[in-house]
Design a protein around this motif. Sequence first.
Motif, PDB file in Angstrom:
ATOM      1  N   ARG A 203      -2.119   3.888   1.016  1.00 21.84           N
ATOM      2  CA  ARG A 203      -3.536   3.546   0.838  1.00 21.84           C
ATOM      3  C   ARG A 203      -4.237   4.561  -0.052  1.00 21.84           C
ATOM      4  O   ARG A 203      -5.020   4.198  -0.962  1.00 21.84           O
ATOM      5  CB  ARG A 203      -4.211   3.477   2.215  1.00 21.84           C
ATOM      6  N   LYS A 208      -4.633   0.509  -1.458  1.00 20.65           N
ATOM      7  CA  LYS A 208      -4.380  -0.699  -0.687  1.00 20.65           C
ATOM      8  C   LYS A 208      -3.489  -0.375   0.506  1.00 20.65           C
ATOM      9  O   LYS A 208      -2.537   0.394   0.383  1.00 20.65           O
ATOM     10  CB  LYS A 208      -3.684  -1.745  -1.572  1.00 20.65           C
ATOM     11  N   VAL A 209      -3.800  -0.964   1.639  1.00 22.63           N
ATOM     12  CA  VAL A 209      -2.930  -0.840   2.800  1.00 22.63           C
ATOM     13  C   VAL A 209      -1.825  -1.891   2.673  1.00 22.63           C
ATOM     14  O   VAL A 209      -2.114  -3.050   2.368  1.00 22.63           O
ATOM     15  CB  VAL A 209      -3.710  -1.065   4.109  1.00 22.63           C
ATOM     16  N   ASP A 247      -7.055  -1.040  10.619  1.00 22.94           N
ATOM     17  CA  ASP A 247      -7.884  -0.041   9.940  1.00 22.94           C
ATOM     18  C   ASP A 247      -8.119   1.160  10.841  1.00 22.94           C
ATOM     19  O   ASP A 247      -8.217   2.303  10.361  1.00 22.94           O
ATOM     20  CB  ASP A 247      -9.219  -0.657   9.524  1.00 22.94           C
TER      21      ASP A 247
END
Length: 324
Positions: A203, A208-209, A247
């Motif tokens: 990330r 981006k995850v 998250d």
Amino acid sequence: MGESNTELLDDPMRNIYWSHLKMMRACPQQYLWHKGHPDHDLGAGKGKRKPLPDESKDSEHHQLMGTVLSTVVEEIYDHELYRDPKTIQTKIKEVVDQAFAKAEKRHYVIWSYMTREEAMDICQRGAQNFLEILKEHRFLGPYAKSELRMTPAMNKYFNVCGIADLVYRDKEGLVHLLDGKNASTPMKYEDEDQLRWYALCFRLQYGKVPDRLGFFYFRYPRSNPPEKHFADKDAEWTGFVEVKITDDDIRRLGKEAIETNRAIHRGVFEPNPIPKHCTWCKFENICEPRQAQKKRNAAKRGMGKTKTPDPAEQGGGFINLNMK
């Protein structure tokens, strides 16, 4: 796999890996002895890790096999061996032979727990099993990279680092981040936070995850399921175990990374002897707090087995009340 043998940035004051976080969680002294610290002289000079006598060293046959199988994955993707199905099995066998001979020179191995031939067989079968898993789960796409090294900055003080066994983007654009395991009992000792840590690194480096995280198991494709595992018992075994991420996981590990970095800089590393952690520590045999704990535990077990004399048993079971 782990990253202890492949760390590129080895400054623990600046670069935090999953292995650092895991050791600081379990036992700060274990971290200190494994990694060293500029404020501590552990017997080899300040900043150096603690020396370990040869007689106290454990065999590294598991690390050797892990190194070999990581090399297999790397060769398959870096040289795109999957593009030629007719020759891939023969080429993989050669890769294992060469990687095993090379890794054997790097690792301290005592061939008593298992023979060299047994270890080689596990590696050869593990490599072929991976081909089966790769094919079934389609670990392929427009982009695929093995041994992806990530070293993004967490803040101006330190980097969070990780080396993912395999990252690929599928045709739908979804990113998969995977880690290979040679475990004999899947999910018994794996820490799902290892993959979530890699997701944090990804990330921060790529913005981006990853869309999916998971472990794949070299020993156990669908055709050879394990007799026992600790994954979802209701799910069919396929050689791949998905790991969930949220998250909140990213925020939690980011906060822990900052706290860990601060703790390392403070330079206080108290021992925390807990059997399930000490068992995997190569310094267990020379750690005084752990050895003292083992002695206390042994003494307690011994007391439990000692029979307390029954005064009623004296004199054939009758108590003598004669005051003369």
